[in-house]
Motif scaffolding. Structure first.
Motif, PDB file in Angstrom:
ATOM      1  N   ILE A   3       1.236  -1.300   0.031  1.00 41.74           N
ATOM      2  CA  ILE A   3      -0.145   0.075  -0.073  1.00 41.74           C
ATOM      3  C   ILE A   3       1.075   1.136  -0.501  1.00 41.74           C
ATOM      4  O   ILE A   3       2.020   1.290   0.297  1.00 41.74           O
ATOM      5  N   ASN A   4       0.485   2.473  -0.478  1.00 43.73           N
ATOM      6  CA  ASN A   4       0.714   2.902  -0.261  1.00 43.73           C
ATOM      7  C   ASN A   4       1.064   4.497   1.084  1.00 43.73           C
ATOM      8  O   ASN A   4       0.569   3.480   1.903  1.00 43.73           O
ATOM      9  N   LEU A   5       1.990   4.574   0.777  1.00 42.96           N
ATOM     10  CA  LEU A   5       2.658   5.905   2.089  1.00 42.96           C
ATOM     11  C   LEU A   5       0.989   6.484   2.776  1.00 42.96           C
ATOM     12  O   LEU A   5       1.396   6.792   4.131  1.00 42.96           O
ATOM     13  N   THR A   6       0.175   7.324   2.029  1.00 43.14           N
ATOM     14  CA  THR A   6      -1.052   7.545   2.520  1.00 43.14           C
ATOM     15  C   THR A   6      -1.951   6.585   3.683  1.00 43.14           C
ATOM     16  O   THR A   6      -2.359   7.332   4.644  1.00 43.14           O
ATOM     17  N   VAL A   7      -1.846   5.953   2.616  1.00 45.46           N
ATOM     18  CA  VAL A   7      -2.408   5.079   3.865  1.00 45.46           C
ATOM     19  C   VAL A   7      -1.667   4.457   4.979  1.00 45.46           C
ATOM     20  O   VAL A   7      -2.453   4.762   5.689  1.00 45.46           O
ATOM     21  N   ILE A   8      -0.504   4.016   4.879  1.00 47.68           N
ATOM     22  CA  ILE A   8       0.196   3.676   6.037  1.00 47.68           C
ATOM     23  C   ILE A   8       0.185   4.816   7.260  1.00 47.68           C
ATOM     24  O   ILE A   8      -0.195   5.061   8.365  1.00 47.68           O
ATOM     25  N   GLY A   9      -0.128   6.321   6.409  1.00 46.62           N
ATOM     26  CA  GLY A   9      -0.007   7.558   7.290  1.00 46.62           C
ATOM     27  C   GLY A   9      -1.576   7.569   7.864  1.00 46.62           C
ATOM     28  O   GLY A   9      -0.928   8.571   9.571  1.00 46.62           O
ATOM     29  N   MET A  10      -2.090   7.034   7.677  1.00 44.77           N
ATOM     30  CA  MET A  10      -3.405   7.240   8.365  1.00 44.77           C
ATOM     31  C   MET A  10      -3.605   6.080   9.312  1.00 44.77           C
ATOM     32  O   MET A  10      -3.799   6.639  10.531  1.00 44.77           O
ATOM     33  N   ILE A  11      -3.130   4.556   8.643  1.00 45.41           N
ATOM     34  CA  ILE A  11      -3.331   3.826   9.891  1.00 45.41           C
ATOM     35  C   ILE A  11      -2.377   3.881  10.607  1.00 45.41           C
ATOM     36  O   ILE A  11      -3.267   3.670  11.559  1.00 45.41           O
ATOM     37  N   GLN A  12      -0.487   4.379  10.363  1.00 38.62           N
ATOM     38  CA  GLN A  12      -0.465   4.652  12.176  1.00 38.62           C
ATOM     39  C   GLN A  12      -0.769   4.833  13.053  1.00 38.62           C
ATOM     40  O   GLN A  12      -0.493   4.840  14.441  1.00 38.62           O
ATOM     41  N   PHE A  13      -2.119   5.925  13.144  1.00 42.22           N
ATOM     42  CA  PHE A  13      -2.176   6.552  14.375  1.00 42.22           C
ATOM     43  C   PHE A  13      -3.109   5.864  15.227  1.00 42.22           C
ATOM     44  O   PHE A  13      -3.715   6.338  15.820  1.00 42.22           O
ATOM     45  N   ILE A  14      -3.578   4.353  14.417  1.00 41.75           N
ATOM     46  CA  ILE A  14      -4.214   3.719  15.742  1.00 41.75           C
ATOM     47  C   ILE A  14      -3.194   3.760  17.112  1.00 41.75           C
ATOM     48  O   ILE A  14      -3.882   3.020  17.933  1.00 41.75           O
ATOM     49  N   THR A  15      -1.767   3.168  16.959  1.00 40.34           N
ATOM     50  CA  THR A  15      -1.036   2.766  17.762  1.00 40.34           C
ATOM     51  C   THR A  15      -1.086   3.690  18.768  1.00 40.34           C
ATOM     52  O   THR A  15      -1.959   3.615  20.457  1.00 40.34           O
ATOM     53  N   PRO A  16      -0.945   4.907  18.681  1.00 42.51           N
ATOM     54  CA  PRO A  16      -0.891   6.288  20.300  1.00 42.51           C
ATOM     55  C   PRO A  16      -2.769   6.514  20.396  1.00 42.51           C
ATOM     56  O   PRO A  16      -2.491   6.669  21.687  1.00 42.51           O
ATOM     57  N   ILE A  17      -3.802   6.142  19.415  1.00 38.94           N
ATOM     58  CA  ILE A  17      -4.709   6.246  20.356  1.00 38.94           C
ATOM     59  C   ILE A  17      -4.899   5.035  21.391  1.00 38.94           C
ATOM     60  O   ILE A  17      -5.126   5.190  21.903  1.00 38.94           O
ATOM     61  N   MET A  18      -4.008   3.846  21.131  1.00 36.95           N
ATOM     62  CA  MET A  18      -4.993   2.276  22.083  1.00 36.95           C
ATOM     63  C   MET A  18      -4.385   3.243  22.660  1.00 36.95           C
ATOM     64  O   MET A  18      -4.305   2.761  24.545  1.00 36.95           O
ATOM     65  N   GLN A  19      -2.433   3.190  23.168  1.00 38.85           N
ATOM     66  CA  GLN A  19      -1.675   3.796  23.583  1.00 38.85           C
ATOM     67  C   GLN A  19      -2.426   4.436  24.700  1.00 38.85           C
ATOM     68  O   GLN A  19      -2.959   4.714  26.160  1.00 38.85           O
ATOM     69  N   PHE A  20      -2.523   5.651  24.549  1.00 38.84           N
ATOM     70  CA  PHE A  20      -3.287   6.783  25.267  1.00 38.84           C
ATOM     71  C   PHE A  20      -4.511   6.503  26.075  1.00 38.84           C
ATOM     72  O   PHE A  20      -5.375   6.535  27.346  1.00 38.84           O
ATOM     73  N   LEU A  21      -5.742   5.880  25.033  1.00 37.42           N
ATOM     74  CA  LEU A  21      -6.778   4.995  26.422  1.00 37.42           C
ATOM     75  C   LEU A  21      -7.045   3.504  27.019  1.00 37.42           C
ATOM     76  O   LEU A  21      -7.263   4.131  28.147  1.00 37.42           O
ATOM     77  N   THR A  22      -4.935   3.522  26.794  1.00 37.61           N
ATOM     78  CA  THR A  22      -5.181   2.300  27.428  1.00 37.61           C
ATOM     79  C   THR A  22      -4.863   2.918  28.866  1.00 37.61           C
ATOM     80  O   THR A  22      -5.129   3.091  30.316  1.00 37.61           O
ATOM     81  N   GLY A  23      -3.633   4.057  28.796  1.00 34.58           N
ATOM     82  CA  GLY A  23      -3.000   5.214  29.614  1.00 34.58           C
ATOM     83  C   GLY A  23      -4.222   5.481  30.384  1.00 34.58           C
ATOM     84  O   GLY A  23      -4.630   5.360  32.238  1.00 34.58           O
ATOM     85  N   VAL A  24      -5.230   6.527  29.885  1.00 30.64           N
ATOM     86  CA  VAL A  24      -6.465   6.820  30.547  1.00 30.64           C
ATOM     87  C   VAL A  24      -7.500   6.085  31.103  1.00 30.64           C
ATOM     88  O   VAL A  24      -7.677   5.835  31.815  1.00 30.64           O
ATOM     89  N   LEU A  25      -7.893   5.307  30.069  1.00 26.82           N
ATOM     90  CA  LEU A  25      -9.300   4.779  31.122  1.00 26.82           C
ATOM     91  C   LEU A  25      -9.075   3.131  31.473  1.00 26.82           C
ATOM     92  O   LEU A  25     -10.092   2.828  32.577  1.00 26.82           O
TER      93      LEU A  25
END
Length: 305
Positions: free
Chosen positions: A243-265
């Motif tokens: 896949i192209n870098l545009t798709v990678i660029g959007m998918i990669q925010f899955i990780t920090p979102i999950m980490q943020f929710l883990t830390g807070v919730l």
């Protein structure tokens, strides 16, 4: 080129990349399961068991010719040593942040990573960037300033993760297809074996080695650290080729979102008002970055047509 353009190929690539980022998102919870093992022993275990796992993969996939070809090129070997150093810093800081109850700060580092990557493109690769990308960079810098002033602490964990992983990606880009994923991770782990050995010796003489001394389940989880390290990297490499870098660029925010929710919730880390303000500004920067990616992808499709 036709293979890359295939909808099925793109769907497979997106699935690989999504799986990689999901696994990375679960890593804080996995490392917390390893308590009472400390961060230095955990990273040493990651290095050793990743190396063993990669040796098995090389044998099964008959990849020894590829790695021997890399060994015969000193320049490529040097790049793999540098990549190993950077990924070691990233691993060590991430585990320290996780075990010191600063998972939210680790998420901040990975939220800012794509923007830092753009900066590397400008100052190292001499790339020209678009106006919205400059806006995203400016907003991200403002967020860091707000967090430092308002929260009263320098976010060294977040900035170390941003810098180490961004530079690691730059090294990988420099190497390109000359080093495949398995060979690269094998050599990176090999260079880190002396570091892992020193860490294990120090841990043994201070707090004591926990491997094999806690429970059978704990021992198995620590053994699995190598696979938990290698599999996401290999999935990411498989996805990035499809896949192209545009798709990678959007998918990669899955990780920090999950980490943020883990830390807070889940871990209930403190989130005072000034930290919320800083994160909201970061998310604005991320939003501008994603809008720019979407607009660039649309312009590219129109040009192609």
């Amino acid at each position: 080129m036709s293979i890359v353009a295939s909808p099925r190929t793109r769907a497979t690539g997106a699935a690989y990349a999504t799986a990689a980022y999901l696994l990375w998102g679960f890593l804080p919870l996995y490392f917390l399961l390893l308590v009472p093992t400390g961060p230095w022993e955990i990273v040493a275990a990651r290095v050793v068991f990743s190396f063993v796992f990669c040796l098995l993969l090389l044998t099964l996939a008959r990849g020894w010719r590829r790695i021997i070809a890399i060994i015969r090129q000193p320049r490529l070997l040097g790049w793999t040593a540098l990549a190993g150093t950077l990924i070691y810093i990233n691993w060590q800081v991430f585990v320290i942040g996780t075990l010191s109850e600063r998972v939210v700060e680790t998420s901040l580092g990975y939220f800012m990573n794509p923007i830092f990557t753009v900066l590397l493109g400008v100052f190292v690769l001499r790339e020209r960037i678009r106006r919205l990308q400059w806006v995203a960079i400016g907003v991200a810098v403002l967020a860091v300033v707000v967090i430092i002033i308002g929260y009263g602490a320098f976010p060294w964990i977040a900035l170390s993760l941003t810098a180490s992983f961004g530079l690691y990606g730059l090294v990988k880009k420099k190497v390109g297809p000359a080093v495949d994923a398995v060979s690269g991770l094998t050599l990176e782990s090999f260079w880190l074996l002396p570091v892992a050995a020193v860490q294990l010796i120090i841990v043994a003489q201070t707090t004591g080695i926990t491997f094999g001394n806690v429970s059978t389940g704990h021992t198995l989880l620590l053994l699995f650290a190598g696979i938990a390290t290698a599999v996401p990297l290999l999935l990411f490499a498989a996805g990035a080729r499809r896949i192209n870098l545009t798709v990678i660029g959007m998918i990669q925010f899955i990780t920090p979102i999950m980490q943020f929710l883990t830390g807070v919730l889940i871990l209930h880390e403190p989130m005072p008002a000034e930290r919320w303000i800083g994160f909201i500004i970061v998310w604005v920067a991320v939003g501008v970055f994603l809008i720019d990616l979407a607009l660039a992808a649309r312009r590219s499709r129109r040009t192609h047509r």
